[in-house]
Scaffold this motif. Structure first.
Motif, PDB file in Angstrom:
ATOM      1  N   ARG A  85       0.820  -1.213   0.000  1.00 59.04           N
ATOM      2  CA  ARG A  85       0.000   0.000   0.000  1.00 59.04           C
ATOM      3  C   ARG A  85       0.855   1.264   0.000  1.00 59.04           C
ATOM      4  NH1 ARG A  85      -1.199   1.787   5.680  1.00 59.04           N
ATOM      5  NH2 ARG A  85       0.129   0.500   7.003  1.00 59.04           N
ATOM      6  N   ILE A  86       2.077   1.192   0.526  1.00 58.53           N
ATOM      7  CA  ILE A  86       2.934   2.375   0.530  1.00 58.53           C
ATOM      8  C   ILE A  86       3.485   2.636  -0.869  1.00 58.53           C
ATOM      9  CG2 ILE A  86       4.952   3.452   1.558  1.00 58.53           C
ATOM     10  CD1 ILE A  86       2.505   3.003   3.437  1.00 58.53           C
ATOM     11  N   GLU A  87       3.865   1.584  -1.582  1.00 63.21           N
ATOM     12  CA  GLU A  87       4.267   1.768  -2.973  1.00 63.21           C
ATOM     13  C   GLU A  87       3.089   2.281  -3.802  1.00 63.21           C
ATOM     14  OE1 GLU A  87       6.672  -0.691  -6.413  1.00 63.21           O
ATOM     15  OE2 GLU A  87       4.969  -1.668  -5.460  1.00 63.21           O
ATOM     16  N   THR A  88       1.901   1.728  -3.561  1.00 66.39           N
ATOM     17  CA  THR A  88       0.707   2.196  -4.262  1.00 66.39           C
ATOM     18  C   THR A  88       0.503   3.687  -4.037  1.00 66.39           C
ATOM     19  OG1 THR A  88      -0.356   0.031  -3.969  1.00 66.39           O
ATOM     20  CG2 THR A  88      -1.786   1.885  -4.503  1.00 66.39           C
ATOM     21  N   GLY A  89       0.541   4.107  -2.765  1.00 65.67           N
ATOM     22  CA  GLY A  89       0.342   5.509  -2.441  1.00 65.67           C
ATOM     23  C   GLY A  89       1.426   6.402  -2.998  1.00 65.67           C
ATOM     24  N   THR A  90       2.655   5.908  -3.013  1.00 62.20           N
ATOM     25  CA  THR A  90       3.774   6.696  -3.529  1.00 62.20           C
ATOM     26  C   THR A  90       3.587   7.017  -5.000  1.00 62.20           C
ATOM     27  OG1 THR A  90       5.331   5.800  -1.903  1.00 62.20           O
ATOM     28  CG2 THR A  90       6.267   6.687  -3.940  1.00 62.20           C
ATOM     29  N   PHE A  91       3.249   5.999  -5.796  1.00 64.01           N
ATOM     30  CA  PHE A  91       3.060   6.240  -7.228  1.00 64.01           C
ATOM     31  C   PHE A  91       1.797   7.059  -7.496  1.00 64.01           C
ATOM     32  CE2 PHE A  91       5.833   2.364  -7.895  1.00 64.01           C
ATOM     33  CZ  PHE A  91       6.889   3.086  -8.424  1.00 64.01           C
ATOM     34  N   ALA A  92       0.771   6.902  -6.642  1.00 64.88           N
ATOM     35  CA  ALA A  92      -0.431   7.718  -6.799  1.00 64.88           C
ATOM     36  C   ALA A  92      -0.115   9.195  -6.548  1.00 64.88           C
ATOM     37  CB  ALA A  92      -1.519   7.240  -5.839  1.00 64.88           C
ATOM     38  N   ILE A  93       0.695   9.472  -5.539  1.00 63.32           N
ATOM     39  CA  ILE A  93       1.100  10.850  -5.239  1.00 63.32           C
ATOM     40  C   ILE A  93       1.981  11.383  -6.361  1.00 63.32           C
ATOM     41  CG2 ILE A  93       2.451  12.290  -3.665  1.00 63.32           C
ATOM     42  CD1 ILE A  93       1.467  10.408  -1.392  1.00 63.32           C
ATOM     43  N   VAL A  95      -2.284   7.684 -14.839  1.00 62.58           N
ATOM     44  CA  VAL A  95      -1.549   6.472 -14.474  1.00 62.58           C
ATOM     45  C   VAL A  95      -2.512   5.471 -13.861  1.00 62.58           C
ATOM     46  CG1 VAL A  95       0.206   5.519 -12.924  1.00 62.58           C
ATOM     47  CG2 VAL A  95       0.649   7.664 -14.141  1.00 62.58           C
ATOM     48  N   ARG A  96      -2.398   4.219 -14.290  1.00 63.82           N
ATOM     49  CA  ARG A  96      -3.177   3.138 -13.690  1.00 63.82           C
ATOM     50  C   ARG A  96      -2.249   2.237 -12.899  1.00 63.82           C
ATOM     51  NH1 ARG A  96      -5.984  -2.141 -15.529  1.00 63.82           N
ATOM     52  NH2 ARG A  96      -4.286  -2.227 -17.047  1.00 63.82           N
ATOM     53  N   LEU A  97      -2.551   2.047 -11.626  1.00 67.57           N
ATOM     54  CA  LEU A  97      -1.778   1.175 -10.750  1.00 67.57           C
ATOM     55  C   LEU A  97      -2.484  -0.163 -10.679  1.00 67.57           C
ATOM     56  CD1 LEU A  97      -1.119   3.769  -7.896  1.00 67.57           C
ATOM     57  CD2 LEU A  97       0.278   3.309  -9.920  1.00 67.57           C
ATOM     58  N   THR A  98      -1.775  -1.234 -11.007  1.00 65.42           N
ATOM     59  CA  THR A  98      -2.401  -2.559 -11.087  1.00 65.42           C
ATOM     60  C   THR A  98      -1.897  -3.463  -9.970  1.00 65.42           C
ATOM     61  OG1 THR A  98      -0.693  -3.397 -12.601  1.00 65.42           O
ATOM     62  CG2 THR A  98      -2.618  -2.334 -13.584  1.00 65.42           C
ATOM     63  N   GLY A  99      -2.728  -4.453  -9.620  1.00 70.72           N
ATOM     64  CA  GLY A  99      -2.377  -5.396  -8.570  1.00 70.72           C
ATOM     65  C   GLY A  99      -2.382  -4.757  -7.197  1.00 70.72           C
ATOM     66  N   VAL A 100      -3.389  -3.918  -6.914  1.00 67.23           N
ATOM     67  CA  VAL A 100      -3.430  -3.167  -5.659  1.00 67.23           C
ATOM     68  C   VAL A 100      -4.573  -3.672  -4.781  1.00 67.23           C
ATOM     69  CG1 VAL A 100      -2.569  -1.154  -6.907  1.00 67.23           C
ATOM     70  CG2 VAL A 100      -5.013  -1.338  -6.441  1.00 67.23           C
ATOM     71  N   ARG A 101      -4.607  -3.168  -3.563  1.00 66.72           N
ATOM     72  CA  ARG A 101      -5.758  -3.309  -2.662  1.00 66.72           C
ATOM     73  C   ARG A 101      -6.197  -1.896  -2.307  1.00 66.72           C
ATOM     74  NH1 ARG A 101      -5.657  -8.359   0.093  1.00 66.72           N
ATOM     75  NH2 ARG A 101      -7.417  -7.594   1.317  1.00 66.72           N
ATOM     76  N   GLU A 102      -7.054  -1.311  -3.119  1.00 62.62           N
ATOM     77  CA  GLU A 102      -7.396   0.102  -2.972  1.00 62.62           C
ATOM     78  C   GLU A 102      -8.050   0.399  -1.630  1.00 62.62           C
ATOM     79  OE1 GLU A 102     -10.656   1.101  -2.895  1.00 62.62           O
ATOM     80  OE2 GLU A 102     -11.794  -0.480  -3.911  1.00 62.62           O
ATOM     81  N   GLU A 103      -8.688  -0.598  -1.003  1.00 66.54           N
ATOM     82  CA  GLU A 103      -9.342  -0.360   0.285  1.00 66.54           C
ATOM     83  C   GLU A 103      -8.349  -0.099   1.412  1.00 66.54           C
ATOM     84  OE1 GLU A 103      -9.003  -4.936  -0.042  1.00 66.54           O
ATOM     85  OE2 GLU A 103      -9.276  -3.200  -1.361  1.00 66.54           O
ATOM     86  N   HIS A 104      -7.077  -0.388   1.178  1.00 70.63           N
ATOM     87  CA  HIS A 104      -6.060  -0.150   2.207  1.00 70.63           C
ATOM     88  C   HIS A 104      -5.622   1.306   2.285  1.00 70.63           C
ATOM     89  CE1 HIS A 104      -4.683  -4.649   2.123  1.00 70.63           C
ATOM     90  NE2 HIS A 104      -5.837  -4.464   2.713  1.00 70.63           N
ATOM     91  N   LEU A 105      -6.128   2.156   1.377  1.00 70.96           N
ATOM     92  CA  LEU A 105      -5.678   3.552   1.339  1.00 70.96           C
ATOM     93  C   LEU A 105      -6.852   4.525   1.321  1.00 70.96           C
ATOM     94  CD1 LEU A 105      -2.661   3.275  -1.129  1.00 70.96           C
ATOM     95  CD2 LEU A 105      -2.542   4.042   1.249  1.00 70.96           C
ATOM     96  N   HIS A 106      -7.891   4.206   2.078  1.00 74.58           N
ATOM     97  CA  HIS A 106      -9.057   5.088   2.107  1.00 74.58           C
ATOM     98  C   HIS A 106      -8.729   6.471   2.656  1.00 74.58           C
ATOM     99  CE1 HIS A 106     -11.929   2.422   0.473  1.00 74.58           C
ATOM    100  NE2 HIS A 106     -12.059   1.614   1.506  1.00 74.58           N
ATOM    101  N   ASP A 137      -8.921  -4.135  -7.979  1.00 77.38           N
ATOM    102  CA  ASP A 137      -7.489  -4.417  -7.918  1.00 77.38           C
ATOM    103  C   ASP A 137      -6.660  -3.451  -8.763  1.00 77.38           C
ATOM    104  OD1 ASP A 137      -8.177  -5.252 -10.428  1.00 77.38           O
ATOM    105  OD2 ASP A 137      -7.315  -7.261 -10.241  1.00 77.38           O
ATOM    106  N   SER A 138      -7.275  -2.338  -9.192  1.00 75.63           N
ATOM    107  CA  SER A 138      -6.520  -1.292  -9.878  1.00 75.63           C
ATOM    108  C   SER A 138      -7.068   0.076  -9.484  1.00 75.63           C
ATOM    109  CB  SER A 138      -6.571  -1.473 -11.400  1.00 75.63           C
ATOM    110  OG  SER A 138      -7.867  -1.199 -11.903  1.00 75.63           O
ATOM    111  N   VAL A 139      -6.215   1.085  -9.606  1.00 71.65           N
ATOM    112  CA  VAL A 139      -6.603   2.463  -9.309  1.00 71.65           C
ATOM    113  C   VAL A 139      -6.045   3.341 -10.420  1.00 71.65           C
ATOM    114  CG1 VAL A 139      -6.383   4.413  -7.712  1.00 71.65           C
ATOM    115  CG2 VAL A 139      -6.594   2.096  -6.813  1.00 71.65           C
ATOM    116  N   THR A 140      -6.865   4.247 -10.931  1.00 74.13           N
ATOM    117  CA  THR A 140      -6.428   5.189 -11.956  1.00 74.13           C
ATOM    118  C   THR A 140      -6.381   6.597 -11.369  1.00 74.13           C
ATOM    119  OG1 THR A 140      -7.429   3.835 -13.692  1.00 74.13           O
ATOM    120  CG2 THR A 140      -6.870   6.116 -14.259  1.00 74.13           C
ATOM    121  N   ILE A 141      -5.270   7.286 -11.579  1.00 74.90           N
ATOM    122  CA  ILE A 141      -5.060   8.640 -11.077  1.00 74.90           C
ATOM    123  C   ILE A 141      -4.849   9.562 -12.264  1.00 74.90           C
ATOM    124  CG2 ILE A 141      -3.625  10.148  -9.615  1.00 74.90           C
ATOM    125  CD1 ILE A 141      -3.322   6.436  -9.158  1.00 74.90           C
TER     126      ILE A 141
END
Length: 422
Positions: free
Chosen positions: A234-242, A251-262, A280-284
């Motif tokens: 989740r920290i790598e997910t948040g880092t790339f989202a920021i 940017v689309r982040l794949t293989g994530v658990r988006e509920e971990h970063l509410h 399992d993906s988030v688009t920013i």
């Protein structure tokens, strides 16, 4: 030492795959000491920290074998040593967490104290207090913890005086093989806690309540082996989202658990990003022709805003339109990235555990120095939006926690490369 060279001013577009969570993988590796059967971890990140721990586990009698990009086999049929020396533990604090599994499996352990940390003292007192509740005798001598449980561990009751992720994880591992029931109150609720409980339960442990403030553990005689997939980071997910919010683009982040970063997604939306949550993906997405908006933020234990994303969020706020207040409530001395960001033209004033960030129209590339893992990646984010070239030095910090950072950023259009050190 290697450095990272970044050419700023390029929006990011494309897909970034997210690796397994460093903070979870390390604890799962240590917990593999609890069984004499073979454990296979999939979705394993390849990092300096996981390899540091693999070296220590090898000293204790565990065979650690990497297969392909993200599979690791761990097997400790016999504990051949119960000593974790200073030269190993000082490199990475998570090594201290072999103490409980060694005690549970071998009845004794001699583990070096991990020493200080660049982002605060982070004492292990809570770890030792919890482990003593399970019947272990603990002595401190010459910088080492000497722990004994010759008759085995027994269930106990632990009420943590404050929330500690590391102490909660350590107590869970120690109690898994203890006789009787253990109760952990005021336990940490992070997703990595749940991942550790799921890991242990999949091999025969009896743990209930992980993810809540009360965890109950019924000790079992032994654990089996098998295969388990590490939770996405989740920290790598948040880092790339920021980073995507700062640089602009899509940017689309794949293989994530988006509920971990509410706690993160609403703040990025307030900063001007469009967030698409798709399981399992988030688009920013954000228009790179305008500046982000300023947003106040305070770190809190989960489910609050993660302290491990504070530095990255500050980098985003340096170019925001307006002023933001960032409050660090978890660790002391975790604003060491602020002076380096100021070297790039940021306007940050730190007062105790609070930082006021007045956004500027643009940052200017400069040579900067990484001070810790999360601070180092905040400088990379700043480099992505700065005018000209930024050189981030001492990037061994980055290698501790981010897998193939340059490759992942490069695939979405960033101008980033590694420069070998002398």
């Amino acid at each position: 030492m290697d450095s990272i060279i970044i050419g700023g001013g390029k929006p990011l577009n494309g897909d970034i795959p997210i690796s397994g969570a460093k903070n979870s993988a390390l604890k799962l590796m240590a917990a593999a000491l609890l069984t004499d059967e073979k454990i296979t971890l999939t979705n394993m990140p390849r990092l300096r920290d996981t390899r540091f721990l693999a070296d220590l586990l090898g000293d204790l009698g565990m065979a650690v074998d990497e297969e392909g990009d993200n599979v690791t086999h761990l097997h400790a049929p016999h504990i051949t040593s119960t000593v974790a020396p200073y030269d190993r533990v000082r490199k990475m604090r998570a090594s201290f967490n072999v103490l409980g599994p060694l005690l549970a499996r071998a009845g004794k352990a001699e583990v070096s104290l991990p020493g200080g940390c660049a982002i605060g003292a982070r004492p292990v007192d809570l770890h030792l207090q919890a482990i003593s509740r399970f019947g272990a005798a603990i002595e401190l001598s010459a910088g080492y913890v000497h722990a004994f449980a010759p008759d085995g561990l027994r269930g106990g009751h632990v009420n943590f005086p404050f929330v500690s992720v590391g102490a909660t994880e350590h107590a869970m591992m120690t109690a898994a093989l203890a006789k009787g029931e253990s109760v952990l109150e005021n336990a940490a609720r992070e997703p990595e806690i749940v991942d550790l409980a799921d890991f242990l339960n999949s091999f025969g442990a009896k743990i209930e309540g992980a993810g809540t403030s009360t965890i109950r553990i019924e000790g079992v005689e032994r654990l089996s082996g098998g295969t388990y997939s590490v939770v996405p980071d989740r920290i790598e997910t948040g880092t790339f989202a920021i980073a995507a919010t700062a640089a602009g683009g899509k940017v689309r982040l794949t293989g994530v658990r988006e509920e971990h970063l509410h706690a993160l997604w609403p703040l990025l939306e307030a900063a001007g990003a469009e967030i698409g949550l798709n399981g399992d993906s988030v688009t920013i997405s954000r228009d790179p022709s305008s500046r982000p908006h300023s947003v106040d933020m305070a770190t809190q234990p989960y489910p609050g805003f993660p302290t491990d994303l504070q530095a990255q969020f500050m980098a985003l706020m340096t170019i925001a339109d307006g002023a933001s207040v960032i409050r660090e409530n978890i660790f002391e001395n975790r604003f060491m990235h602020a002076p380096e960001l100021n070297r790039m033209g940021a306007n940050i004033r730190v007062d105790g555990n609070e930082a006021v960030v007045r956004g500027v129209e643009s940052l200017v590339g400069a040579p900067v120095m990484a001070t810790d893992l999360r601070a180092s990646v905040s400088l990379v984010i700043a480099g992505l939006v700065a005018e000209g070239q930024t050189q981030v030095n001492r990037v061994y910090h980055l290698d501790r926690g981010f897998e193939r950072l340059e490759e992942k950023l490069g695939r979405v259009g960033a101008e980033v490369r590694r420069a070998p050190g002398e």
